[in-house]
Design a protein around this motif. Structure first.
Motif, mmCIF file in Angstrom:
data_model
loop_
_atom_site.group_PDB
_atom_site.id
_atom_site.type_symbol
_atom_site.label_atom_id
_atom_site.label_comp_id
_atom_site.label_asym_id
_atom_site.label_seq_id
_atom_site.Cartn_x
_atom_site.Cartn_y
_atom_site.Cartn_z
ATOM 1 N N LEU A 61 -9.399 7.190 4.079
ATOM 2 C CA LEU A 61 -9.322 5.845 4.637
ATOM 3 C C LEU A 61 -10.712 5.214 4.563
ATOM 4 O O LEU A 61 -11.674 5.780 5.081
ATOM 5 C CB LEU A 61 -8.863 5.901 6.094
ATOM 6 C CG LEU A 61 -8.956 4.604 6.902
ATOM 7 C CD1 LEU A 61 -7.924 3.599 6.420
ATOM 8 C CD2 LEU A 61 -8.777 4.891 8.396
ATOM 9 N N THR A 115 -2.470 5.862 6.823
ATOM 10 C CA THR A 115 -3.343 6.767 6.076
ATOM 11 C C THR A 115 -3.579 8.063 6.823
ATOM 12 O O THR A 115 -3.589 9.153 6.215
ATOM 13 C CB THR A 115 -4.687 6.078 5.762
ATOM 14 O OG1 THR A 115 -4.432 4.814 5.138
ATOM 15 C CG2 THR A 115 -5.532 6.933 4.837
ATOM 16 N N ARG A 116 -3.756 7.984 8.124
ATOM 17 C CA ARG A 116 -3.957 9.211 8.898
ATOM 18 C C ARG A 116 -2.716 10.091 8.847
ATOM 19 O O ARG A 116 -2.815 11.317 8.720
ATOM 20 C CB ARG A 116 -4.333 8.861 10.337
ATOM 21 C CG ARG A 116 -5.736 8.267 10.454
ATOM 22 C CD ARG A 116 -6.051 7.782 11.852
ATOM 23 N NE ARG A 116 -7.429 7.290 11.926
ATOM 24 C CZ ARG A 116 -7.946 6.658 12.976
ATOM 25 N NH1 ARG A 116 -7.201 6.451 14.057
ATOM 26 N NH2 ARG A 116 -9.202 6.249 12.955
ATOM 27 N N THR A 125 0.849 -1.199 0.000
ATOM 28 C CA THR A 125 0.000 0.000 0.000
ATOM 29 C C THR A 125 0.883 1.247 0.000
ATOM 30 O O THR A 125 0.699 2.163 -0.808
ATOM 31 C CB THR A 125 -0.927 -0.003 1.231
ATOM 32 O OG1 THR A 125 -1.891 -1.049 1.076
ATOM 33 C CG2 THR A 125 -1.654 1.325 1.383
ATOM 34 N N VAL A 177 -6.788 12.458 0.703
ATOM 35 C CA VAL A 177 -6.493 11.126 1.233
ATOM 36 C C VAL A 177 -7.680 10.636 2.045
ATOM 37 O O VAL A 177 -8.117 11.312 2.986
ATOM 38 C CB VAL A 177 -5.226 11.140 2.116
ATOM 39 C CG1 VAL A 177 -4.971 9.758 2.712
ATOM 40 C CG2 VAL A 177 -4.017 11.593 1.301
ATOM 41 N N THR A 228 -7.198 4.401 0.610
ATOM 42 C CA THR A 228 -6.644 3.157 1.135
ATOM 43 C C THR A 228 -7.770 2.313 1.722
ATOM 44 O O THR A 228 -8.778 2.839 2.197
ATOM 45 C CB THR A 228 -5.590 3.417 2.217
ATOM 46 O OG1 THR A 228 -6.208 4.081 3.329
ATOM 47 C CG2 THR A 228 -4.445 4.258 1.676
ATOM 48 N N VAL A 245 -2.446 0.178 8.214
ATOM 49 C CA VAL A 245 -3.035 0.982 7.136
ATOM 50 C C VAL A 245 -3.773 2.189 7.715
ATOM 51 O O VAL A 245 -3.704 3.291 7.171
ATOM 52 C CB VAL A 245 -3.978 0.130 6.266
ATOM 53 C CG1 VAL A 245 -4.787 1.006 5.302
ATOM 54 C CG2 VAL A 245 -3.186 -0.898 5.468
ATOM 55 N N GLU A 248 -12.441 9.726 6.345
ATOM 56 C CA GLU A 248 -12.612 8.320 6.698
ATOM 57 C C GLU A 248 -14.054 7.901 6.478
ATOM 58 O O GLU A 248 -14.987 8.667 6.741
ATOM 59 C CB GLU A 248 -12.207 8.069 8.155
ATOM 60 C CG GLU A 248 -10.758 8.437 8.441
ATOM 61 C CD GLU A 248 -10.281 8.049 9.838
ATOM 62 O OE1 GLU A 248 -11.032 7.345 10.551
ATOM 63 O OE2 GLU A 248 -9.163 8.436 10.200
#
Length: 226
Positions: free
Chosen positions: A164, A149-150, A102, A162, A122, A145, A214
């Motif tokens: 999640l 991602t954060r 990833t 970005v 992601t 992950v 998210e």
């Protein structure tokens, strides 16, 4: 949304994302070991080789004319079992494909994504926020992950969107090769991967300056979350 790289795009959630991108008029580019649907551009790559994953990403960006609008890291695997019973090479492969690949694919795509102010999505799991027995590798990878991602969202704020995505169990081949005790029971409620793909498309489609950070996507009666 035009060119989108999708890892694991030959089956399961990845295939659903590739189909959704194409249906929206975009161009999916797949990285996988197996060929995706007919007509989808792809590169054969074992994502456990993270340097090869980076090279495949750069190759696809070149095929797309140097511009991509999104990356979706949908590839994933798991082999459940007690830590002492899962061979070390299998445990390592799970973490490498689910987490390290990833990062590798996104690393290679960041320069192009910055130029287009594109988007990264992601794919974690409900087992990236809730730990269970006999899933040390998968939980380690998916918790990773989440953290990756954060941190990436903070690092790329204002440059790349970005997101999640935390999906619950889905109707895919993900569970097919497991021992029976690790397969969803006959009463398990699983989600349609196309529904998760729709949510991913929503995240990819946000305009510059607005990011969906998210998303938790699950069947209404999902038992693994919260």
């Amino acid at each position: 949304m035009d060119a989108v790289i999708v890892t694991g795009g030959s089956s399961g959630l990845g295939a659903a994302v590739a189909a959704a991108v194409a249906q929206a008029g975009g161009r999916p580019f797949v990285i996988d070991r197996q060929p995706p649907a007919a007509g989808v551009e792809w590169i054969a790559c074992d994502l456990a080789d993270t340097r090869a994953a980076e090279a495949a990403t750069r190759d696809l960006i070149a095929r797309a004319g140097g511009r991509i609008d999104g990356v979706v890291t949908a590839a994933g695997m798991d082999v459940p079992g007690a830590l002492a019973d899962v061979p070390g090479e299998v445990w390592d492969r799970i973490v490498t494909i689910d987490l390290l690949a990833t990062a590798a694919v996104i690393r290679a795509a960041v320069p192009a994504l910055k130029e287009s102010h594109g988007a990264v999505v992601t794919i974690a799991s409900t087992l990236g926020v809730k730990a269970v027995s006999d899933a040390t590798a998968y939980c380690a990878a998916k918790f990773g992950v989440v953290g990756f991602t954060r941190a990436l969202a903070a690092e790329l704020a204002g440059q790349v969107n970005v997101t999640l995505v935390v999906p619950g169990g889905m109707h895919t081949k993900f569970f097919d090769d497991r021992d029976e005790r690790y397969k969803p029971g006959p009463d398990a409620v699983l989600n349609d991967p196309a529904h998760v793909a729709n949510a991913i498309m929503f995240a990819l489609g946000q305009p510059a300056g607005c990011a969906v950070r998210e998303l938790v996507i699950a069947a209404e009666q999902e038992s693994s979350y919260p």
